[in-house]
Design an enzyme around this catalytic site. Structure first.
Site, PDB file in Angstrom:
ATOM      1  N   LYS A  42       0.823  -0.971  -0.329  1.00  0.00           N
ATOM      2  CA  LYS A  42       0.117   0.165   0.515  1.00  0.00           C
ATOM      3  C   LYS A  42       0.635   0.848  -0.404  1.00  0.00           C
ATOM      4  O   LYS A  42       1.592   1.202  -0.046  1.00  0.00           O
ATOM      5  CB  LYS A  42      -0.960  -0.588   1.454  1.00  0.00           C
ATOM      6  N   GLY A  71     -20.543   6.922   2.175  1.00  0.00           N
ATOM      7  CA  GLY A  71     -19.692   7.445   1.024  1.00  0.00           C
ATOM      8  C   GLY A  71     -20.516   7.279  -0.418  1.00  0.00           C
ATOM      9  O   GLY A  71     -21.840   6.188  -0.083  1.00  0.00           O
ATOM     10  N   ASN A 110     -15.912   6.178  -5.442  1.00  0.00           N
ATOM     11  CA  ASN A 110     -16.067   4.309  -6.765  1.00  0.00           C
ATOM     12  C   ASN A 110     -16.938   3.385  -6.798  1.00  0.00           C
ATOM     13  O   ASN A 110     -17.624   2.801  -6.725  1.00  0.00           O
ATOM     14  CB  ASN A 110     -14.885   4.220  -6.920  1.00  0.00           C
TER      15      ASN A 110
HETATM   16  P1  NAD Z   1     -13.707   7.176  -2.932  1.00  0.00           P
HETATM   17  O1  NAD Z   1     -12.473   8.958  -3.232  1.00  0.00           O
HETATM   18  O2  NAD Z   1     -14.149   7.717  -3.956  1.00  0.00           O
HETATM   19  O3  NAD Z   1     -15.480   8.228  -2.191  1.00  0.00           O
HETATM   20  C1  NAD Z   1     -15.097   8.257  -0.827  1.00  0.00           C
HETATM   21  C2  NAD Z   1     -16.244   8.431  -0.299  1.00  0.00           C
HETATM   22  O4  NAD Z   1     -16.452   8.367   0.750  1.00  0.00           O
HETATM   23  C3  NAD Z   1     -17.060   9.600  -0.638  1.00  0.00           C
HETATM   24  O5  NAD Z   1     -18.389  10.090  -1.139  1.00  0.00           O
HETATM   25  C4  NAD Z   1     -16.498  10.865  -0.023  1.00  0.00           C
HETATM   26  O6  NAD Z   1     -17.658  12.099   0.152  1.00  0.00           O
HETATM   27  C5  NAD Z   1     -17.034   9.842   1.447  1.00  0.00           C
HETATM   28  N1  NAD Z   1     -16.836  10.410   2.534  1.00  0.00           N
HETATM   29  C6  NAD Z   1     -14.676  10.481   3.574  1.00  0.00           C
HETATM   30  N2  NAD Z   1     -14.968  10.790   4.253  1.00  0.00           N
HETATM   31  C7  NAD Z   1     -16.503  10.494   4.871  1.00  0.00           C
HETATM   32  C8  NAD Z   1     -17.416  10.741   5.840  1.00  0.00           C
HETATM   33  N3  NAD Z   1     -16.411  10.751   7.385  1.00  0.00           N
HETATM   34  N4  NAD Z   1     -18.476  10.343   5.756  1.00  0.00           N
HETATM   35  C9  NAD Z   1     -19.020  10.349   4.884  1.00  0.00           C
HETATM   36  N5  NAD Z   1     -18.966  10.503   3.594  1.00  0.00           N
HETATM   37  C10 NAD Z   1     -17.358  10.375   3.436  1.00  0.00           C
HETATM   38  O7  NAD Z   1     -12.981   6.366  -2.792  1.00  0.00           O
HETATM   39  P2  NAD Z   1     -13.364   4.103  -3.065  1.00  0.00           P
HETATM   40  O8  NAD Z   1     -12.301   4.371  -4.124  1.00  0.00           O
HETATM   41  O9  NAD Z   1     -14.901   4.604  -3.380  1.00  0.00           O
HETATM   42  O10 NAD Z   1     -13.265   3.815  -1.720  1.00  0.00           O
HETATM   43  C11 NAD Z   1     -13.711   3.693  -0.649  1.00  0.00           C
HETATM   44  C12 NAD Z   1     -12.909   2.681   0.885  1.00  0.00           C
HETATM   45  O11 NAD Z   1     -13.093   1.701  -0.427  1.00  0.00           O
HETATM   46  C13 NAD Z   1     -12.059   3.000   1.729  1.00  0.00           C
HETATM   47  O12 NAD Z   1     -11.474   3.023   2.428  1.00  0.00           O
HETATM   48  C14 NAD Z   1     -11.196   1.738   0.335  1.00  0.00           C
HETATM   49  O13 NAD Z   1      -9.733   1.959   0.182  1.00  0.00           O
HETATM   50  C15 NAD Z   1     -11.901   0.965  -0.004  1.00  0.00           C
HETATM   51  N6  NAD Z   1     -11.759   0.073  -1.282  1.00  0.00           N
HETATM   52  C16 NAD Z   1     -11.900   0.847  -2.673  1.00  0.00           C
HETATM   53  C17 NAD Z   1     -11.196   0.172  -3.643  1.00  0.00           C
HETATM   54  C18 NAD Z   1     -11.442   0.538  -4.802  1.00  0.00           C
HETATM   55  O14 NAD Z   1     -11.480   0.068  -6.202  1.00  0.00           O
HETATM   56  N7  NAD Z   1     -12.126   2.022  -5.729  1.00  0.00           N
HETATM   57  C19 NAD Z   1     -11.060  -1.310  -3.328  1.00  0.00           C
HETATM   58  C20 NAD Z   1     -10.663  -2.048  -2.337  1.00  0.00           C
HETATM   59  C21 NAD Z   1     -11.130  -1.021  -0.866  1.00  0.00           C
END
Ligand code: NAD
Length: 428
Positions: A107, A219, A222
């Site tokens: 990471k 959230g 993505n």
């Molecule tokens: P992203 O940046 O696309 O979206 C994050 C979302 O969380 C946004 O809508 C933001 O407004 C919201 N957010 C942030 N702080 C917040 C809070 N305090 N309260 C409510 N909402 C809040 O991120 P993502 O890619 O969707 O990833 C989200 C989670 O999933 C993370 O923990 C990431 O590590 C995990 N993840 C992502 C992937 C991937 O392929 N994108 C894969 C595995 C795990």
């Protein structure tokens, strides 16, 4: 991005220690697996648009590569910490092992806020990140990917820098590349869809039809957007979604008791996954406190934002109706809250199983890049469904057979596989 007083690395180690005990792992294997094999800390100087130079701190942790090259995203976040990166690298090891793909865990992160950086400044951070690391990463040792606040564009800048330094084409260096530049169709959907493939299987286990369920999401980035797409296609209704409001520096929950339309919500959401509060109010959403997503009277909670969200303090306010927590985010539930969910009989689909769709598709991207032959979207998503479903069934069968909580069963499978690989290599 650890909050004050919360250390995700301590949490990842506590989870590991508990399962190491359960597995009666020997001392050497415990010592080896409870910390990253390698980590890099470095500075990235950037010439800002106003002519000044700012220095950003970057990290990369390679937790374990006994089963294959380290694999894991790079996050851009103002509150990034090395302990968060360490914890996430460890979870990546378990995730790859849990879905049985031949990759280890890594990471990365940079302490920066893309909200306040131009694209030119972000490009320099990406290129600087690779310049600091390029001798220690690459297709055969450590393969980065996008994560919080990084995108396909960031990955392409990183690939371009890596290839300029290496003097050749190495599309297998990085995943999450744009489609047409070595990226895989289906990658954008993969994590969110993967969460729902496991959720679908959990509902089958519980003998509940998706169309009889409602969900609340934390959230709307993505992961959450694609999870909502597939979940609503299966007939489920999302009634609440919470997102960050950068202007107010607070989270907000948006609720429609009759169900939220995905396309309607997407139309008022920016590229950071933040819903516009004024437009939401105009469109009849109830605007609630940021934490209120957790207290909704729904069947399914789907945290897909940050770690450390379901805690000892708030777990008791979860509605009695909730019977599934599908962890889209990494580390959203603290061990204390986990215990309460376990006691209440809530079916938790643990993060490193539920959100493994992203890394599984990244693995497919590597395979396609190496073959220079690309599959159709349906082929990719079909293979993803098979892999996620197989992984879910293996974990839920073990959980049933040994009367384990789902998280423990997933850990037992994953840690066993990694410990065995270390043993077979003669490392411990
Ligand atoms: P992203 O940046 O696309 O979206 C994050 C979302 O969380 C946004 O809508 C933001 O407004 C919201 N957010 C942030 N702080 C917040 C809070 N305090 N309260 C409510 N909402 C809040 O991120 P993502 O890619 O969707 O990833 C989200 C989670 O999933 C993370 O923990 C990431 O590590 C995990 N993840 C992502 C992937 C991937 O392929 N994108 C894969 C595995 C795990």
């Amino acid at each position: 991005m650890a909050e004050k007083g919360f250390n995700p690395y301590a949490m990842a180690q506590a989870q590991f220690d508990r399962v190491a005990e359960l597995l009666a792992l020997d001392e050497g294997a415990r010592e080896l697996l409870r910390q990253p094999l390698r980590e890099y800390h470095f500075s990235i100087p950037v010439r800002m648009d106003d002519g000044t130079v700012r220095v950003f701190r970057g990290f990369r942790c390679q937790h374990n590569d006994a089963r294959g090259p380290s694999k894991g995203g790079i996050r851009f976040h103002p509150q990034e910490t090395v302990d968060t990166v360490r914890a996430l690298s460890m979870w990546m090891t378990w995730k790859c092992a849990c879905v049985d793909i031949p990759l280890g865990g890594g990471k990365g992160g940079v302490i920066c806020d893309p909200h306040n950086l131009s694209m030119k400044e972000q490009e320099q951070i990406c290129r600087g990140y690779v310049r600091q690391l390029w001798k220690n990463v690459g297709p055969v040792n450590d393969v980065p990917a996008p994560d919080v606040m990084t995108s396909a564009q960031h990955m392409l800048w990183m690939l371009d820098e890596f290839e300029a330094l290496g003097g050749g084409h190495y599309p297998g260096f990085i995943t999450g590349k744009p489609v047409g530049m070595g990226g895989s169709l289906g990658r954008t959907e993969a994590t969110g869809f993967g969460v729902v493939f496991t959720l679908r299987e959990a509902l089958k286990d519980l003998d509940v039809r998706p169309e009889d369920t409602t969900a609340s999401l934390q959230g709307f980035g993505n992961v959450a957007q694609y999870a909502m797409r597939l979940y609503t296609q299966l007939g489920g209704a999302v009634i609440a979604v919470s997102t960050w409001d950068n202007k107010a520096q607070a989270a907000r929950t948006f609720r429609k008791r009759d169900g939220i339309s995905l396309d309607e919500l997407l139309a008022i959401t920016d590229r950071f996954g933040e819903v516009n509060v004024d437009k939401a109010a105009d469109q009849g959403y109830e605007i609630l406190d940021g934490d209120d997503w957790l207290v909704q009277d729904v069947d399914i909670l789907l945290p897909a934002a940050l770690e450390n969200q379901i805690t000892a303090e708030n777990v008791k306010s979860i509605s009695k109706r909730v019977n599934i927590v599908a962890e889209g985010a990494n580390g959203p539930t603290t061990p204390e809250a986990d215990k309460v969910l376990h006691e209440r009989g809530v079916f938790v689909i643990p993060d490193f199983l539920a959100n493994a769709g992203g890394v599984t598709c990244s693995y497919f991207e590597q395979v396609q890049s190496n073959m220079n032959y690309f599959w159709t979207r349906d082929e990719v998503l079909g293979k993803l469904d098979l892999k996620m479903t197989d992984a879910f069934i293996a974990v839920s069968e073990l959980a049933r057979k040994r009367k384990l909580f789902m998280r423990d069963a997933a850990y037992v499978i994953a840690i066993n596989r990694v410990a065995q690989a270390c043993k077979d290599r003669g490392w411990c």
